[in-house]
Design a protein around this motif. Structure first.
Motif, mmCIF file in Angstrom:
data_model
loop_
_atom_site.group_PDB
_atom_site.id
_atom_site.type_symbol
_atom_site.label_atom_id
_atom_site.label_comp_id
_atom_site.label_asym_id
_atom_site.label_seq_id
_atom_site.Cartn_x
_atom_site.Cartn_y
_atom_site.Cartn_z
ATOM 1 N N ILE A 89 3.740 25.401 28.942
ATOM 2 C CA ILE A 89 5.014 25.220 27.810
ATOM 3 C C ILE A 89 5.925 24.032 27.707
ATOM 4 O O ILE A 89 6.178 23.513 28.667
ATOM 5 N N THR A 93 2.429 26.390 24.036
ATOM 6 C CA THR A 93 1.273 27.333 25.083
ATOM 7 C C THR A 93 0.520 26.508 24.777
ATOM 8 O O THR A 93 -0.345 26.623 23.387
ATOM 9 N N GLN A 132 2.862 27.977 32.875
ATOM 10 C CA GLN A 132 2.591 29.802 33.245
ATOM 11 C C GLN A 132 1.725 29.646 33.966
ATOM 12 O O GLN A 132 0.474 29.624 33.394
ATOM 13 N N CYS A 133 1.499 30.206 35.009
ATOM 14 C CA CYS A 133 0.167 30.738 35.934
ATOM 15 C C CYS A 133 0.166 31.405 36.443
ATOM 16 O O CYS A 133 0.803 32.695 36.635
ATOM 17 N N LYS A 184 1.945 37.097 36.374
ATOM 18 C CA LYS A 184 2.205 35.331 35.990
ATOM 19 C C LYS A 184 3.183 35.111 36.812
ATOM 20 O O LYS A 184 4.279 35.937 37.198
ATOM 21 N N ILE A 217 6.224 31.555 36.470
ATOM 22 C CA ILE A 217 6.795 30.821 35.606
ATOM 23 C C ILE A 217 7.730 29.629 36.446
ATOM 24 O O ILE A 217 7.758 29.712 37.286
ATOM 25 N N THR A 256 9.174 36.020 33.374
ATOM 26 C CA THR A 256 9.584 35.750 31.788
ATOM 27 C C THR A 256 9.546 34.387 32.178
ATOM 28 O O THR A 256 10.966 33.820 32.339
ATOM 29 N N ILE A 257 9.602 33.518 30.314
ATOM 30 C CA ILE A 257 9.924 32.129 30.160
ATOM 31 C C ILE A 257 11.374 32.025 29.581
ATOM 32 O O ILE A 257 11.451 32.825 29.241
#
Length: 583
Positions: free
Chosen positions: A40, A56, A87-88, A95, A97, A106-107
């Protein structure tokens, strides 16, 4: 997801400038734990309203060990600045971050959470000389290579090769002897010579310098050395000298002055002396190399010592046009000295190569402000223990080489000095108990790997010898006593390295298959792809190889066109193949 195994810091080798517009970024995760990783990223000032305009991009898994997966990406930031995170996602679609401030579901919108590359400054980029990437080195221990001028023989010189080497005997090797055999080196494919010390010294190994501005009289004089460098350059061979700046020799004039005048000596602060009187026999009462009384440690932070040694560094480049310095015991000298050393050397010759002798993780010296390379002992140890001594299994070998490649930036790996043995270790043929098949595999791996490979004099014709002093035998010039078959094999590998693009230095390297005693690896550069298969055992092996099925290839050693229809390849004992794939 094992988030405690996820590893990144905004420092080398996790983020670095590959060149003036490209950034390379790496993340580590637990082996097999993460399915995909996305970077990201965006410029830190790129906002629409209060929304950061991040993008991304998918990262590539570049290597795995039994513990770790390595992920990499190259990007070109528009304005040379970057904020970024990761972001894995695992195969359960969970997920995570990853940011500098921790892990999120979350991002995050707050830009202060992210990792930061403040600005890509060209002056900070690690840059080693380009020529090193195409150099195959040959290490010469001058006392034992060839005696070309017997009038220079030190007292008590023995007939060439008449005895086993000892810590004190002399056979009269000299510069004329090297000049007499330069065409032999050209024939082998060598284009760089690394000389162990040539300056005036007491011992046969010359690591106990008496005068850093004088050639040792047993090798010749300055005129002979100047001629030697010119003869090398005429043949496209670079010349690297060995500098012992950590310590001097016992007969170094300032140290002799200290012994004579004790605490009244004007040189007493040139060394790390604990007390007076100084006693130079038995266990020294001053810092030394190890506890060797005849090698007192220099105080490289002392202005006069520093000035003297930096003058030495400049003198041999400006006067004799040498191409590089190898620095003995480099890790025990202060970083401030090496930063100034680099400025002096690069000012005298911007393309000079600076190589430090360090046996462990060397990242602090490889930031672009000190060395161009170190002697790559992590590579050496793993390669020798797998191929020559067979003390290491193939999985451990592949893991350690994968770790070595991810331990440093790519541009550092390409300039690394990859040796197999030296004047400090037993010779590889002796370590392999005379098994030449294992040594051929070892050379094949070394010469198809990333970095700048080095051959220790005489190894190419099968010279043997245990640890020091056994590894310092006289070079064998009688062709009937040389292993010419081994010579021609190494000659062929060097030629392949020079002529087949993916064989050489600047190709991506990764292991494809690791089986019992067998490694399969890929070298790739743009459209060219090579697959190497090495069987390091005395048994025939049948190996599964992904990526080869129904592919047309040329097998480079037999020069035969093959179509690989099966997923398996049969390899004879100690066999090796290199498939050049058609795209």
């Amino acid at each position: 997801m094992f988030i405690e195994a996820i590893k990144h810091r905004a420092i080398n080798p996790y983020i670095y400038a590959r060149d003036k517009e490209t950034i390379n970024i790496m993340l580590e995760t637990k082996k097999g734990d993460v399915e995909t990783v996305e970077l990201i990223f965006a410029d830190p000032y790129d906002f629409k309203g209060d929304q950061w305009q991040y993008k991304t991009e998918q990262m590539i898994k570049t290597g795995s060990t039994h513990l770790t997966d390595y992920w990499k990406i190259s990007i070109k930031p528009t304005y040379r600045r970057l904020r970024y995170g990761f972001q894995c996602m695992d195969n359960q679609k969970e997920k995570v971050i990853v940011t500098e401030r921790g892990f999120y579901k979350t991002i995050p919108s707050e830009i202060g959470n992210y990792f930061c590359l403040p600005y890509l400054h060209e002056i900070d980029i690690f840059q080693a000389p380009d020529w090193v990437k195409d150099t195959v080195w040959y290490q010469i221990f001058p006392e034992r290579f060839a005696n070309g001028d017997s009038s220079l023989n030190p007292e008590g010189t023995l007939p060439w090769g008449s005895e086993e080497p000892s810590p004190t005997n002399f056979f009269g090797g000299d510069f004329q002897g090297v000049m007499d055999h330069l065409d032999y080196l050209v024939d082998l494919g060598i284009n760089g010579i690394y000389f162990t010390p040539i300056f005036k010294a007491y011992s046969n190994h010359k690591y106990d310098t008496i005068d850093y501005f004088e050639i040792d009289p047993q090798f010749g004089d300055k005129e002979t050395f100047r001629k030697l460098v010119k003869e090398c350059h005429k043949r496209g061979i670079k010349v690297m000298l060995d500098a012992v700046f950590n310590h001097s020799g016992y007969y170094f004039q300032p140290f002799q002055d200290v012994l004579k005048n004790q605490n009244h000596s004007r040189y007493k602060d040139w060394f790390h002396i604990w007390e007076f009187p100084v006693k130079a026999d038995g266990y020294p009462n001053y810092d030394a190399f190890g506890f060797v009384a005849s090698m007192p440690k220099l105080d490289t932070a002392h202005p006069q010592v520093k000035e003297y040694l930096l003058d030495v560094a400049r003198f041999w480049i400006e006067e004799f046009d040498i191409d590089g310095w190898r620095l003995d015991v480099a890790n025990e000298v202060d970083h401030a000295f090496w930063r100034d050393f680099r400025k002096v050397v690069k000012d005298a010759k911007p393309e000079a190569y600076i190589l430090g002798e360090i046996w462990h993780d060397s990242m602090p010296w490889l930031q672009g402000d000190q060395f161009d390379a170190v002697m790559n002992y992590p590579f050496t140890n793993s390669s020798v223990e797998f191929f020559a001594t067979q003390q290491m299994d193939s999985q451990t070998f592949a893991d350690s080489i994968t770790d070595v490649l991810h331990m440093y930036p790519q541009n550092v790996n390409e300039a690394a000095f990859n040796l197999l043995d030296s004047h400090d270790t037993a010779r590889i043929l002796t370590m392999a108990e005379g098994n030449k098949d294992q040594i051929k595999l070892l050379y094949l791996f070394q010469l198809s790997f990333i970095g700048s490979p080095c051959i220790y004099y005489g190894d190419e014709i099968g010279i043997t010898g245990g640890g020091d002093p056994g590894c310092r035998k006289c070079m064998e010039w009688n062709e009937s006593k040389q292993d010419r078959e081994l010579f021609h094999f190494i000659q062929k590998l060097i030629k392949m390295r020079q002529e087949v693009s993916a064989f050489g230095n600047c190709a991506e390297f990764r292991f494809l298959t690791v089986d019992e005693d067998v490694v399969v690896y890929q070298k790739q550069v743009e459209e060219a792809e090579l697959i190497f298969v090495l069987n390091n055992s005395d048994q025939t092996k049948i190996i599964e190889i992904e990526g080869l099925t129904n592919r047309k290839a040329i097998e480079l050693f037999s020069n035969q066109e093959v179509v690989v229809e099966e997923t398996t390849v049969t390899m004879e004992a100690y066999g090796y193949k290199c498939f050049q794939l058609h795209h």
